[in-house]
Scaffold this motif. Structure first.
Motif, short mmCIF file in Angstrom:
data_model
loop_
_atom_site.label_atom_id
_atom_site.label_comp_id
_atom_site.label_asym_id
_atom_site.label_seq_id
_atom_site.Cartn_x
_atom_site.Cartn_y
_atom_site.Cartn_z
N SER A 88 45.65 23.64 33.32
CA SER A 88 47.56 23.75 32.69
C SER A 88 48.21 24.60 33.11
CB SER A 88 47.69 22.89 32.08
OG SER A 88 47.13 22.10 30.62
N TYR A 89 47.52 26.23 33.23
CA TYR A 89 47.92 27.10 33.32
C TYR A 89 47.22 28.27 35.06
CZ TYR A 89 50.81 26.10 29.15
OH TYR A 89 51.14 25.59 27.79
N THR A 90 48.02 28.37 35.00
CA THR A 90 48.12 29.43 36.26
C THR A 90 48.86 31.01 36.27
OG1 THR A 90 49.09 28.12 38.14
CG2 THR A 90 46.07 28.21 38.17
N LYS A 91 48.63 32.35 37.57
CA LYS A 91 49.39 32.77 37.16
C LYS A 91 48.93 33.78 38.48
CE LYS A 91 47.32 36.57 34.67
NZ LYS A 91 47.03 37.36 33.60
N ASP A 92 49.94 34.35 39.11
CA ASP A 92 49.35 35.57 39.78
C ASP A 92 50.53 37.20 39.51
OD1 ASP A 92 52.52 34.75 40.43
OD2 ASP A 92 52.68 34.20 42.51
N LYS A 93 50.76 38.35 40.02
CA LYS A 93 51.24 39.39 39.80
C LYS A 93 52.49 39.42 39.14
CE LYS A 93 52.42 40.58 44.44
NZ LYS A 93 53.90 40.58 43.90
N ASP A 94 52.78 38.18 40.12
CA ASP A 94 54.83 37.79 39.03
C ASP A 94 54.92 36.33 38.35
OD1 ASP A 94 55.56 40.00 41.16
OD2 ASP A 94 55.44 38.57 42.99
N LYS A 95 54.30 36.00 38.46
CA LYS A 95 54.87 34.61 37.72
C LYS A 95 54.17 34.24 36.78
CE LYS A 95 59.13 33.69 40.70
NZ LYS A 95 59.83 32.30 41.40
N VAL A 96 53.55 33.12 36.00
CA VAL A 96 52.83 32.16 35.38
C VAL A 96 53.41 30.73 35.75
CG1 VAL A 96 52.37 31.82 33.20
CG2 VAL A 96 52.51 33.97 33.57
N TYR A 97 52.55 30.11 36.26
CA TYR A 97 52.98 28.40 35.98
C TYR A 97 52.32 27.78 35.35
CZ TYR A 97 53.51 31.06 40.46
OH TYR A 97 53.97 31.76 41.73
#
Length: 210
Positions: A88-97
């Motif tokens: 369900s969840y992913t992320k990068d350096k700036d945000k969570v999706y």
């Protein structure tokens, strides 16, 4: 008989979660082009950079320029720091999706998945995509069957259970719970329920989850 209840319980749990057919959704590279297989159709991903393209799982992929979900480019996602946290969840350096949606004001560095429904970071506790207003981050604890609690309140599917006592709250099965004051059914007070003598007549379903 108990084995029958256990089999039925497992079947019910599986049905509670969405299932996608992994066998018919996948990324394919053919003749220098990248495609995403959708059921019986194969869509060419014209923006994909074939030399740097990397399949991450059945739904996610990336190249030097972009991150993709189900063959579609996710705008603004940084491929260098992109990480899959769970389905369900992913992320990068700036945000969570959450799937395709960027969560507002979530801190990626401290974001933590607690279970299928609940997450938290240094600022808030979340139920799926929404802030769980008033939740105490330090004492927040996930229980079972979508129940959770902190030092002040008890929650069911992200909703505060009015008048519930966290210290004495006890889950009886997937639907029923009680504390020193009330008996609850799916997070709502049973008006004539007496917590002192309330019990389940057939606890077989409950035993499956223990």
């Amino acid at each position: 008989m108990k084995k029958l209840f256990m089999i039925f319980g497992l079947f019910a749990v599986v049905l509670c979660f969405p299932v996608k057919s992994y066998a018919i959704t996948r990324y394919i590279i053919n003749n220098g082009k990248v495609y995403y297989q959708r059921l019986k159709y194969r869509d060419e991903m014209t923006e994909a950079d074939t030399p740097t393209f990397k399949n991450l799982d059945y739904f996610y992929a990336k190249d030097k320029n972009n991150v993709y979900y189900e063959g579609d480019k996710l705008p603004g996602v940084d491929p260098l720091t992109f990480r899959i946290l769970d389905y369900s969840y992913t992320k990068d350096k700036d945000k969570v999706y959450y799937y395709r949606t960027a969560l507002a004001n979530v801190d990626p560095a401290t974001f933590k998945i607690l279970d299928y429904y609940y997450t938290k970071d240094k600022n808030n506790v979340y139920y799926l995509r929404d802030i769980l207003n008033g939740a105490d981050i330090t004492s927040f604890k996930v229980l079972r069957f979508s129940y959770a609690k902190d030092k002040n309140n008890v929650y069911y599917h992200g909703n505060k259970i009015e008048s519930a006592d966290p210290a004495t709250f006890k889950i009886l099965d997937i639907d029923y719970a009680k504390d020193k004051n009330h008996v609850y059914y799916t997070g709502k007070i049973i008006q004539d329920g007496n917590p002192a003598d309330f019990e389940l007549v057939d606890p077989s379903w409950y035993l499956f989850y223990r």
